[in-house]
Design an enzyme around this catalytic site. Structure first.
Site, PDB file in Angstrom:
ATOM      1  N   GLU A  30       0.793  -1.220   0.000  1.00  0.00           N
ATOM      2  CA  GLU A  30       0.000   0.000   0.000  1.00  0.00           C
ATOM      3  C   GLU A  30       0.830   1.278   0.000  1.00  0.00           C
ATOM      4  O   GLU A  30       0.367   2.313  -0.492  1.00  0.00           O
ATOM      5  CB  GLU A  30      -0.947   0.014   1.217  1.00  0.00           C
ATOM      6  N   SER A  40     -55.258 -23.920  33.040  1.00  0.00           N
ATOM      7  CA  SER A  40     -55.043 -25.087  33.899  1.00  0.00           C
ATOM      8  C   SER A  40     -53.604 -25.252  34.342  1.00  0.00           C
ATOM      9  O   SER A  40     -53.335 -26.029  35.259  1.00  0.00           O
ATOM     10  CB  SER A  40     -55.483 -26.361  33.178  1.00  0.00           C
TER      11      SER A  40
END
Lengths: 164, 768
Positions: free
Chosen positions: B191, B475
């Site tokens: 780079e 229930s």
């Protein structure tokens, strides 16, 4: 003379029979019996549920948890309570029915001054080790120590009520 | 004359020039002031932003719980291979060389464990071997320098989710020291070859790039330095314009003037964009090393370093997941540059060329355990600001078991679809909203929430039916009524599972109105035992029992079990006619497998800063709220529910383990529930419509299959039974009368009693 002897024998027989009858009423050997209707005794078939399943169960998870507890005990003995806490928690996660792991977890939390939390975990240990007398003694002793520590730090009426 | 003309022309020119000098000088002064001000302001801004403490947003990360393996465990049952893939371990074939490698043969699994920072413990990975016999682990041995048998193996937590700041950047900060030398050299050589020679802007590189561009008549080479790239990514946008380029150059020069090359390079390796992970960008080599190689950056090989450096130019084009050939060519190109620059030897070059590119299996699922994560985030939001969560890199360790979670998600999704298909004729036609389902599982002894599925599809709705839906439990509340009845400390009368009760209709006043409960089958069943009443979920018997023992006592039981929702001591409470969240219900039910001990539900265990400081630590907390003996009695009936009661179809769905549980169906079939548990594990399933439209399906039909199929996979056919406490006797009882069995009463069955509460009367007294 013969009449007197017969009377004595009859008296002795009567006394003996009464004594035996009284003994049965207060649960001697064998299954307890009750007087049923019309003077009949009723037998009660009783047994204990299978206990101690988790005190001695051998499973891969239990073996790994036991080894973890052994490691944790080393840290506990060395005074490395935070490290011991982590290890005992892992032992419980691996086998959540290893009562011994809960006992040492409670002990570690007690050493860290977390008395209320220790009592709660000790209840769990107790529920899993209820058939192991030596562990029940250890649990009772630890509970007593925790309560004493609590009293030393707090008024008695603030003491949390652990299970009997 | 000519001389005069020239003189005149010169004077005129000077006069005209003098006229422009003032404005030119004036404008020049303005430019200098403005330019100077801009430079000063920019320099300040750069310094502030570049200050170490403000540099980057580090997302917070949410982890699952660690997983434990030990000799005797079945690797298929615990799905070890899938776990390794999710943890991004790489299958290297036969040999493992470094952290993150694994290899499997029929006889063994070798794993080189990852390094991992646990709260309070830094773990350094090492290689282990799990010797197998079929699918069973026989032995676990550490196979580095001195082979050591291990009693257990801990696999690190899975990264489940991240909390990002506005920038949505995923990043793992690294120091320059942690970055391999080869990687730094490769980046520089590819780079910015003259990185150490320029002062931020490289005019030679710009000129060379311009020349190449002119020759090729297109842009072939950038002339930006690393510093300029850093400035572009960090301070500016990627907009291409002359002014932006100028600004970039100015800031680069300022940066270089104030900071060292090391500082700039370190910032660069932490900032550079290296791809995407879902909607978040992967920034920096630390995170990229994890994504592409499942390694910490300091563990990268020369070849991997070269590839990573090469990817900077075009992360997508050189992505090894999607373009392995291009990635390989790019890597080789970078290696070539390193060799030509004499930064690596010929041997290193050749070895690196020969190295295969091995990536972990790419995660296809990006949104994992979304409802559970939302639940965790809600709790975190109470403790920490969005800023802190999105930027300061906290690590949050949870109780989630990803293996169980994935099973739960699959089962809920498939079962809801199946219900819609199989019961299309009874479901409401053309209903606007979709049928919803949810499941939560808890380890009852510890309170750890292990799995949470808040709905059938997070994409459709993020509403978490486990933690946010207020529904009637129906229930499923009944066991708490029976528990109250069995507890001598809570009721003045003595009840046992064998106590008889009349399941015959009655009417009471409630709220000024008549209230008459009805059974689901609309039948009355006469005189039945409490065991029969609960096993078959009789409403009438249950309501009668609640009234007999006192509604206030039942309400206290509910509160002691941890139910905090609004409850009124009215008769319908006994049948679950109030609203709770499924989470509340699941947490309350933990007292059953836990012998009366309530463990506080936990989902977050630790919150740790990126420096390792522990901000939050949650330990297991438990408290005895019921004596174990009445709980044992209740459990004995709840086991019957699954063995022969309303939950018996669990067996047909493949669940064969020892468990207790309860179905729940609310009035008009608006809610279908099933809560069930083994000694070690509890799960709750719920099905319904959000707008309370009846589904026409009972708990057994809709919710039970979800529970059964989930538990079958997670728990299997566990034969571990519930422990029995001291003070319990089994007494042979005549089921028809609830009294002592006798040869004259042909059916006798052992029933549990709290010692001292067993009957003393013979069945013959009643039967005669």
């Amino acid at each position: 003379m013969l009449k007197r002897q017969a009377l004595i024998i009859l008296l002795l027989f009567f006394v003996t029979s009464c004594a035996t009858w009284e003994g049965r009423g207060h649960g001697g050997k064998g299954a307890p019996q009750q007087r049923g209707g019309a003077g009949k005794t009723v037998s009660k078939e009783v047994k204990k549920p299978e206990e101690g399943q988790f005190a001695v169960v051998s499973s891969p998870a239990r073996s790994a948890s036991i080894d973890m507890v052994a490691k944790g005990k080393q840290s506990l003995a060395a005074g490395k309570y935070e490290k011991a806490l982590g290890i005992f928690q892992e032992a419980v996660i691996i086998d959540s029915t290893n009562g011994v792991a809960y006992y040492y977890l409670a002990k570690t939390r007690f050493n860290l001054g977390q008395n209320e939390e220790a009592l709660g975990i000790l209840d769990k240990a107790e529920s899993l080790l209820s058939s192991a007398d030596e562990w029940m003694e250890a649990i009772t002793l630890l509970r007593q120590q925790i309560k004493e520590a609590y009293i030393a730090g707090f008024p008695t009426q603030d003491l949390p009520q652990a299970a009997p | 004359m000519v001389k005069n003309q020239v003189k005149t022309q010169k004077a005129g020119f000077l006069r005209r020039l003098r006229r422009w000098i003032k404005p030119i000088v004036f404008i020049g002064i303005i430019v200098i002031i403005v330019g100077g001000g801009y430079l000063y302001h920019t320099a300040k801004g750069v310094e502030y932003q570049f200050n170490r403490s403000h540099r980057w947003d580090i997302p917070s990360k949410i982890f699952s719980d660690a997983a434990y393996y030990y000799p005797g465990i079945d690797i298929e049952k615990v799905r070890l291979k899938q776990k390794l893939l999710r943890l991004a371990y790489r299958d290297t074939g036969t040999e493992i060389k470094g952290p993150g490698d694994y290899s499997i043969t029929p006889e063994r699994i070798d794993i080189y464990l990852h390094d991992f920072d646990y709260p309070m413990q830094e773990f350094k990975g090492f290689p282990v071997r799990l010797t197998l016999e079929g699918n069973i682990v026989k032995e676990i041995v550490r196979i580095d320098e001195a082979p050591t048998p291990l009693s257990s193996l801990k696999l690190e937590p899975e990264l489940v989710a991240a909390i990002f700041g506005d920038a949505m950047e995923d990043r793992t900060l690294v120091t320059l020291k942690e970055v391999p030398q080869h990687l730094l050299e490769a980046i520089i050589v590819v780079e910015d070859e003259r990185f150490f020679k320029h002062g931020g802007v490289d005019l030679i590189a710009i000129a060379r790039a311009a020349f190449k561009d002119i020759i090729e008549l297109r842009i072939v080479q950038g002339g930006s330095t690393l510093t300029q790239q850093l400035v572009k990514n960090y301070f500016l946008t990627s907009k291409r314009s002359f002014l932006r380029k100028l600004e970039e150059a100015v800031i680069a020069l300022l940066l270089e003037a104030k900071h060292t090359k090391a500082d700039i390079l370190e910032a660069y390796v932490n900032e550079i964009y290296l791809g995407q992970r879902g909607s978040s960008s992967v920034s920096g080599v630390g995170e990229a090393a994890k994504l592409y190689f499942a390694k910490n950056v300091d563990q990268l090989t020369l070849g991997e370093s070269a590839l990573l450096a090469g990817m900077i130019r075009a992360p997508y084009r050189y992505n090894p997941f999607t373009n392995i050939e291009s990635a390989g060519e790019r890597r080789d190109f970078v290696l070539g540059k390193l060799y030509k620059s004499r930064l690596i030897t010929k041997d290193e070059y050749n070895n690196a060329l020969a190295e295969p590119i091995i990536t972990p299996k790419r995660a296809t699922k990006t949104n994992m355990a979304p409802y559970f994560i939302d639940f965790v985030k809600m709790q975190l939001a109470d403790l920490y600001s969005d800023d802190l969560l999105g930027k300061e890199g906290l690590r949050i360790f949870t109780t989630l078991n990803m293996t169980d979670q994935l099973i739960a998600e699959r089962v809920v999704k498939s079962e809801i679809s199946r219900l819609e298909k199989d019961f299309a004729s009874i479901l409401p036609k053309d209903h606007e909203g979709m049928l919803e389902g949810a499941l939560v599982s808890i380890q009852p002894q510890t309170g750890y929430v292990r799995a949470m599925v808040g709905g059938r599809s997070y994409l459709t709705t993020q509403f978490n039916h486990i933690t946010q839906a207020m529904r009637q439990p129906g229930s499923t509340f009944k066991p708490f009524v029976y528990l109250t009845a069995f507890d001598p400390a809570r009721t003045s009368n003595l009840y046992a599972p064998t106590t008889m009760i009349d399941d015959t209709s009655f009417t009471v006043k409630s709220g000024g109105e008549d209230w008459s409960p009805q059974n689901y089958d609309k039948q009355e069943h006469g005189r039945v035992s409490l065991r029969t009443a609960l096993t078959n979920s009789y409403n009438v018997a249950t309501a009668k029992l609640a009234l007999n023992i006192g509604l206030d006592s039942v309400l206290k039981t509910a509160r002691d079990s941890g139910i905090t929702s609004d409850l009124l001591a009215v008769p319908s409470m006994a049948l679950g006619a109030f609203e709770v969240t499924p989470m509340e219900m699941a947490a309350a039910y933990t007292i059953f497998p836990n012998n009366g001990i309530l463990a506080r539900p936990i989902s977050i265990i630790n919150v740790v800063t990126k420096e390792g400081e522990i901000l939050e630590k949650k330990h297991m907390e438990m408290k005895r709220v019921f004596d174990p003996q009445p709980v044992y009695l209740a459990n004995s009936i709840l086991k019957d529910v699954i063995d022969r009661g309303t939950g018996a179809s669990a067996r047909a769905y493949g669940f064969s383990g020892i468990a207790g549980g309860k179905t729940g169906t609310t009035s008009n079939y608006k809610d279908s529930w099933f809560v069930g548990f083994t000694p070690n594990y509890l799960a709750l399933a719920w099905v319904g419509y959000d707008d309370n439209t009846p589904t026409n399906m009972s708990g057994a039909r809709a919710a039970l299959p979800i529970w059964a199929k989930f538990m079958k996979e997670v728990v299997g056919d566990s034969r571990e039974d519930f422990s029995s406490p001291r003070g319990i006797l089994l007494v042979k009882i005549d089921p028809a009368t609830g009294l002592l069995s006798s040869p004259g009463c042909p059916e006798g069955k052992f029933e549990p009693f709290i010692e001292g509460t067993e009957p003393n009367e013979s069945c013959l007294n009643v039967r005669r």
